[in-house]
Write an enzyme that holds these catalytic residues in place. Structure first.
Site, PDB file in Angstrom:
ATOM      1  N   HIS A  80       2.212 -34.174  42.791  1.00 12.72           N
ATOM      2  CA  HIS A  80       3.420 -33.444  43.207  1.00 12.72           C
ATOM      3  C   HIS A  80       3.100 -32.831  44.562  1.00 12.72           C
ATOM      4  O   HIS A  80       2.179 -31.999  44.656  1.00 12.72           O
ATOM      5  CB  HIS A  80       3.754 -32.355  42.194  1.00 12.72           C
ATOM      6  CG  HIS A  80       3.940 -32.891  40.802  1.00 12.72           C
ATOM      7  ND1 HIS A  80       5.177 -33.243  40.304  1.00 12.72           N
ATOM      8  CD2 HIS A  80       3.040 -33.172  39.819  1.00 12.72           C
ATOM      9  CE1 HIS A  80       5.031 -33.703  39.072  1.00 12.72           C
ATOM     10  NE2 HIS A  80       3.743 -33.677  38.749  1.00 12.72           N
TER      11      HIS A  80
ATOM     12  N   GLU B 233       2.787 -34.480  27.620  1.00 11.54           N
ATOM     13  CA  GLU B 233       1.815 -33.580  28.259  1.00 11.54           C
ATOM     14  C   GLU B 233       1.624 -32.405  27.297  1.00 11.54           C
ATOM     15  O   GLU B 233       0.557 -32.239  26.713  1.00 11.54           O
ATOM     16  CB  GLU B 233       2.337 -33.120  29.629  1.00 11.54           C
ATOM     17  CG  GLU B 233       1.385 -32.181  30.371  1.00 11.54           C
ATOM     18  CD  GLU B 233       1.970 -31.662  31.696  1.00 11.54           C
ATOM     19  OE1 GLU B 233       3.182 -31.820  31.928  1.00 11.54           O
ATOM     20  OE2 GLU B 233       1.197 -31.075  32.486  1.00 11.54           O
TER      21      GLU B 233
ATOM     22  N   ASP C 135      -2.328 -34.468  39.995  1.00 11.19           N
ATOM     23  CA  ASP C 135      -1.170 -33.663  39.589  1.00 11.19           C
ATOM     24  C   ASP C 135      -0.812 -32.597  40.635  1.00 11.19           C
ATOM     25  O   ASP C 135       0.058 -32.826  41.471  1.00 11.19           O
ATOM     26  CB  ASP C 135      -1.431 -33.022  38.213  1.00 11.19           C
ATOM     27  CG  ASP C 135      -0.157 -32.824  37.393  1.00 11.19           C
ATOM     28  OD1 ASP C 135       0.918 -33.239  37.849  1.00 11.19           O
ATOM     29  OD2 ASP C 135      -0.244 -32.242  36.283  1.00 11.19           O
ATOM     30  N   ASP C 136      -1.478 -31.444  40.570  1.00 17.05           N
ATOM     31  CA  ASP C 136      -1.203 -30.329  41.483  1.00 17.05           C
ATOM     32  C   ASP C 136      -2.540 -29.774  41.979  1.00 17.05           C
ATOM     33  O   ASP C 136      -2.976 -28.691  41.565  1.00 17.05           O
ATOM     34  CB  ASP C 136      -0.411 -29.244  40.739  1.00 17.05           C
ATOM     35  CG  ASP C 136       0.887 -29.789  40.181  1.00 17.05           C
ATOM     36  OD1 ASP C 136       1.829 -29.998  40.962  1.00 17.05           O
ATOM     37  OD2 ASP C 136       0.944 -30.045  38.964  1.00 17.05           O
TER      38      ASP C 136
ATOM     39  N   HIS D  91      -0.191 -39.871  40.701  1.00 13.78           N
ATOM     40  CA  HIS D  91       0.450 -38.717  40.043  1.00 13.78           C
ATOM     41  C   HIS D  91       0.102 -37.463  40.831  1.00 13.78           C
ATOM     42  O   HIS D  91      -0.910 -36.806  40.567  1.00 13.78           O
ATOM     43  CB  HIS D  91      -0.022 -38.637  38.582  1.00 13.78           C
ATOM     44  CG  HIS D  91       0.668 -37.576  37.789  1.00 13.78           C
ATOM     45  ND1 HIS D  91       0.728 -37.596  36.407  1.00 13.78           N
ATOM     46  CD2 HIS D  91       1.336 -36.454  38.164  1.00 13.78           C
ATOM     47  CE1 HIS D  91       1.391 -36.535  35.982  1.00 13.78           C
ATOM     48  NE2 HIS D  91       1.762 -35.810  37.035  1.00 13.78           N
TER      49      HIS D  91
ATOM     50  N   HIS E  20       7.360 -37.765  33.057  1.00 12.53           N
ATOM     51  CA  HIS E  20       6.313 -37.010  32.384  1.00 12.53           C
ATOM     52  C   HIS E  20       6.677 -36.981  30.893  1.00 12.53           C
ATOM     53  O   HIS E  20       7.820 -36.660  30.548  1.00 12.53           O
ATOM     54  CB  HIS E  20       6.272 -35.570  32.888  1.00 12.53           C
ATOM     55  CG  HIS E  20       5.646 -35.398  34.244  1.00 12.53           C
ATOM     56  ND1 HIS E  20       6.014 -36.113  35.333  1.00 12.53           N
ATOM     57  CD2 HIS E  20       4.658 -34.546  34.659  1.00 12.53           C
ATOM     58  CE1 HIS E  20       5.281 -35.733  36.384  1.00 12.53           C
ATOM     59  NE2 HIS E  20       4.462 -34.782  35.998  1.00 12.53           N
TER      60      HIS E  20
HETATM   61  N1  ADE Z   1       5.588 -30.260  38.047  1.00 13.79           N
HETATM   62  C1  ADE Z   1       4.468 -30.150  38.759  1.00 13.79           C
HETATM   63  N2  ADE Z   1       3.401 -30.351  37.978  1.00 13.79           N
HETATM   64  C2  ADE Z   1       3.862 -30.606  36.732  1.00 13.79           C
HETATM   65  C3  ADE Z   1       3.264 -30.892  35.492  1.00 13.79           C
HETATM   66  N3  ADE Z   1       1.934 -30.961  35.339  1.00 13.79           N
HETATM   67  N4  ADE Z   1       4.056 -31.089  34.426  1.00 13.79           N
HETATM   68  C4  ADE Z   1       5.370 -31.005  34.554  1.00 13.79           C
HETATM   69  N5  ADE Z   1       5.991 -30.743  35.700  1.00 13.79           N
HETATM   70  C5  ADE Z   1       5.244 -30.536  36.785  1.00 13.79           C
HETATM   71 ZN    ZN Z   2       2.784 -34.048  37.006  1.00 12.90          ZN
END
Ligand code: ADE
Ligand code: ZN
Length: 341
Positions: free
Chosen positions: A21, A202, A280-281, A19, A199
């Site tokens: 991006h 969340e 994630d990011d 996971h 997703h």
């Molecule tokens: N795009 C990038 N990170 C995300 C996240 N945590 N939730 C939804 N979209 C995303």
């Molecule tokens: Zn994500």
């Protein structure tokens, strides 16, 4: 466990990232470099002031900055550099397999062609396969704040490159954009041979997780934190061993949970859910795979058997072949059983 010992153990675990991006791995230093070479003016006058803006109260506040950052990416080389920087970084953390999301619409909506985006990302992934021995899958994500019609256009653009793409996902602003909005495009994506993930849960309610499973027919849920609100859903996730790709540092950064001690991953493991940990990011949330494992283990007092379970779960949940999964799982077991930790 001593924190230095914990760090050492986590470093050595062979890990799978499921996971991530790629646009969320854009470190401020590289962002400034690429902006400069593309002659793009940034409203932040230093790397430090950009980093200071990384304070979020919810998903949308993050997404606004994340989409703004991605605007400096113009050329194939930019997408290559972004992806290569990510891959070399996680290589140093003993990540051996990655399943990477990219958001084509973030770029095509600014006039960047689909082929420019995917060629840069793909070439870096291939280079990492050859030179770093990192295997990979590529997942094209539809932006859920846009229409289903626009997702269909993206699906269409992807067809010439479909041999490079393993699956499709659904991301961006969750609240008010339920999975049900994308039923047709997910069906069409499956008809093209793409695997499906989304997703869900969340920030959104458990209903979105049900919809992702029953209407979109996804094989994995990204996040899914809210599932513990619904016993019947937990039972379904356990029975069908549907993976949840959790992202603890993302959850604290976006206030999905109040503090790491509240993270549901341990409860999920105890219930038999196939939970996994990812980043994630990472450029925005303060850490890559090792930091996510570390902060979670520290806050929840995870022991070696939990760490082994999480690492094993990630390979189980991956899209690798049965044989390759088994090989990695044996390596994880050997690491914990044979080395002196
Ligand atoms: N795009 C990038 N990170 C995300 C996240 N945590 N939730 C939804 N979209 C995303
Ligand atoms: Zn994500």
């Amino acid at each position: 466990m001593e924190s230095s010992e914990l760090k050492k153990i986590i470093q050595g675990i062979p890990k799978a990232e499921l996971h991530l991006h790629i646009e969320g791995s854009f470190e401020p230093e590289l962002l400034f470099d690429i902006a400069k070479r593309n002659n793009i003016f940034l409203s932040y006058d230093s790397i430090e002031s950009l980093k200071n803006a990384y304070q979020f109260n919810n998903l949308q506040e993050f997404l606004d900055i994340y989409y703004a950052g991605a605007q400096v990416l113009l050329h194939e080389q930019d997408f290559f550099d972004l992806t290569w920087a990510y891959l070399t970084r996680v290589h140093s953390q003993n990540v051996v397999h990655v399943e990477v999301f990219f958001d084509p619409q973030t770029h095509t909506d600014r006039g960047i062609e689909f082929n420019v985006v995917i060629k840069g990302i793909y070439n870096a992934l291939e280079k990492a396969k050859q030179e770093l021995n990192i295997s990979y899958k590529l997942i094209m994500s539809y932006l859920r704040h846009l229409s289903e019609e626009e997702a269909f256009k993206t699906l269409e653009s992807s067809i010439p490159f479909k041999h490079w793409i393993d699956g499709v996902g659904l991301d961006s602003s969750e609240m008010g954009n339920p999975p049900s909005k994308f039923v047709n495009v997910f069906k069409a994506s499956a008809n093209q041979g793409y695997k499906l993930v989304a997703h869900a849960g969340e920030e959104g309610p458990v209903e979105y997780i049900w919809e992702a499973l029953d209407l979109l027919k996804v094989v994995r849920i990204d996040h899914g934190n809210r599932c513990l609100d619904d016993e019947a859903l937990v039972q379904r996730l356990v029975e069908q061993q549907i993976p949840l790709t959790l992202c603890p540092l993302s959850n604290t950064a976006l206030k999905v949970i109040r503090k790491m001690e509240d993270h549901p991953v341990l409860k999920m493991l105890d219930k038999g859910i196939l939970a996994t940990i990812h980043s994630d990011d990472p450029a925005y949330f303060g850490g890559y795979m090792n930091e996510n494992y570390y902060e979670t283990a520290l806050a929840l007092n995870l022991d070696k058997s939990h760490l082994m379970q999480l690492a094993t779960n990630a390979f189980k949940a991956s899209w690798l072949s049965h044989e390759v999964k088994e090989k990695h799982i044996v390596q994880v077991k050997d690491y914990f059983n044979l080395t002196d930790i």
